[in-house]
Scaffold this active site. Structure first.
Site, short mmCIF file in Angstrom:
data_model
loop_
_atom_site.label_atom_id
_atom_site.label_comp_id
_atom_site.label_asym_id
_atom_site.label_seq_id
_atom_site.Cartn_x
_atom_site.Cartn_y
_atom_site.Cartn_z
CE LYS A 137 7.91 -16.33 8.97
NZ LYS A 137 8.90 -16.97 9.88
CG MET A 164 -1.90 -1.20 1.18
SD MET A 164 -3.45 -0.90 2.03
CE MET A 164 -2.88 -0.64 3.69
CB ALA A 166 3.88 4.91 3.17
CG HIS A 201 8.30 0.39 6.15
ND1 HIS A 201 8.53 -0.97 6.21
CD2 HIS A 201 6.97 0.54 6.36
CE1 HIS A 201 7.41 -1.60 6.48
NE2 HIS A 201 6.43 -0.71 6.56
N GLY A 229 10.83 -2.74 5.72
CA GLY A 229 10.05 -3.99 5.72
C GLY A 229 9.65 -4.34 4.30
CG HIS A 230 6.76 -1.90 2.27
ND1 HIS A 230 6.69 -0.72 2.97
CD2 HIS A 230 5.53 -2.45 2.33
CE1 HIS A 230 5.46 -0.57 3.43
NE2 HIS A 230 4.74 -1.60 3.06
CB SER A 237 2.88 2.54 6.10
OG SER A 237 3.52 1.68 5.20
P1 AMP Z 1 1.36 -2.90 3.47
O1 AMP Z 1 1.94 -1.84 2.60
O2 AMP Z 1 1.22 -2.51 4.91
O3 AMP Z 1 0.10 -3.50 2.91
O4 AMP Z 1 2.41 -4.08 3.49
C1 AMP Z 1 2.83 -4.70 2.29
C2 AMP Z 1 3.59 -5.95 2.64
O5 AMP Z 1 4.73 -5.61 3.44
C3 AMP Z 1 2.76 -6.96 3.47
O6 AMP Z 1 3.03 -8.26 3.01
C4 AMP Z 1 3.29 -6.73 4.87
O7 AMP Z 1 3.17 -7.87 5.69
C5 AMP Z 1 4.77 -6.42 4.59
N1 AMP Z 1 5.34 -5.70 5.72
C6 AMP Z 1 4.88 -4.58 6.31
N2 AMP Z 1 5.66 -4.23 7.36
C7 AMP Z 1 6.64 -5.17 7.43
C8 AMP Z 1 7.78 -5.38 8.29
N3 AMP Z 1 8.05 -4.55 9.30
N4 AMP Z 1 8.56 -6.45 8.05
C9 AMP Z 1 8.30 -7.29 7.02
N5 AMP Z 1 7.26 -7.15 6.18
C10 AMP Z 1 6.44 -6.11 6.37
#
Ligand code: AMP
Length: 274
Positions: A146, A28, A30, A32, A34-35, A184
């Site tokens: 995860k 989605m 933003a 970081h 993690g992404h 995010s």
């Molecule tokens: P989002 O943009 O929040 O929908 O996240 C996109 C993907 O990134 C999803 O598969 C999340 O689980 C993964 N994600 C978000 N934050 C983290 C993190 N801190 N560590 C690992 N993966 C993450």
């Protein structure tokens, strides 16, 4: 790097790349670390990688932060370019959804507990958009964190139930040095709130230590976690197995400890896998 704004552009791009393996990272935005860890994993395991950036309206409840969800599209595109992403798909809601749309309904006993209990219909929206994205991108591999453990479980389940030919690759949770799981939504936190947000990861690290010293009593551990989380408003503290069944007696494997809590008005989630 190709920026693909429409479904047609995506389709044309897909036809132009004759690739053995396509990796896909839905986000989605933003972005970081993690992404980025998901993107790096996809890059290392596939010939080509497509990232999607789409804030999916159907997974937000009416009172949630859909309209103010952080957006940093320019910075996101730069990061994708730096990592060598091949295509970024930026779909538009007008194209993604239809009037009288077909929705995906995950099993109620797994999707209306925990996150889904706090956020009813959230996972209906998540699975609906993920299936649309899978059908458009048609990847061989898809990468999910995860961090969203229940989402990962439900997506794996959907892929199995609908016989999709896509491998779901779970990726480890990336944390700041002090333990806070990257999200995010962390940008919403003031510096005081950020300190309080550490209670989530502290409670999880505490629980993991308790289990290591052979305290296998889930209720006892959950009570102690609640004390650590105090005075945050708790969404849930739960200990489940990999099938998302609540555990009374913990085992030293296949266990996930999950927490959701409000820090000020920001709702954060975190978990740890044993
Ligand atoms: P989002 O943009 O929040 O929908 O996240 C996109 C993907 O990134 C999803 O598969 C999340 O689980 C993964 N994600 C978000 N934050 C983290 C993190 N801190 N560590 C690992 N993966 C993450």
């Amino acid at each position: 790097m190709k920026i693909l704004y429409t479904i047609n552009e995506l389709k044309t791009y897909k036809k132009s790349i004759k690739t053995q393996t396509l990796g896909f990272v839905p986000t989605m935005g933003a972005l970081h670390e993690g992404h980025l860890s998901l993107i790096k994993k996809s890059k290392s395991e596939n010939e080509k990688t497509i990232v999607s950036i789409y804030v999916n309206p159907t997974q937000f409840l009416e009172n949630e932060d859909f309209s103010k969800y952080p957006k940093k599209i320019e910075a996101d595109l730069k990061l994708c370019e730096l990592l060598g992403v091949d295509g970024v798909f930026l779909p538009d809601t007008k194209e993604m959804y239809f009037e009288n749309d077909t929705k995906i309904l995950p099993p109620l006993n797994k999707s209306y507990i925990l996150e889904g209990f706090n956020r009813p219909k959230h996972f209906d929206g998540v699975l609906s958009v993920v299936l649309k994205l899978f059908n458009l991108v048609k990847p061989d591999n898809a990468y999910f964190g995860k961090k969203d453990a229940q989402q990962l479980y439900l997506i794996k389940n959907m892929v199995k139930n609908l016989f999709l030919d896509i491998k779901i690759n779970p990726c480890e949770i990336i944390r700041d040095k002090d333990g806070l799981a990257l999200s995010s939504r962390n940008v919403y936190l003031s510096s005081d709130e950020r300190q309080n947000a550490l209670k989530l990861s502290s409670s999880l690290f505490f629980a993991a230590k308790e289990i290591m010293r052979e305290n296998f009593d889930a209720n006892n551990i959950k009570e102690k976690m609640q004390e650590i989380l105090n005075p945050l408003q708790i969404g849930y503290v739960e200990i489940v197995n990999l099938e998302f069944e609540k555990l009374e007696k913990i085992e030293l494997k296949n266990t996930i400890i999950l927490v959701a809590a409000y820090v000020g008005s920001t709702r954060l989630i975190d978990n740890i896998w044993i």
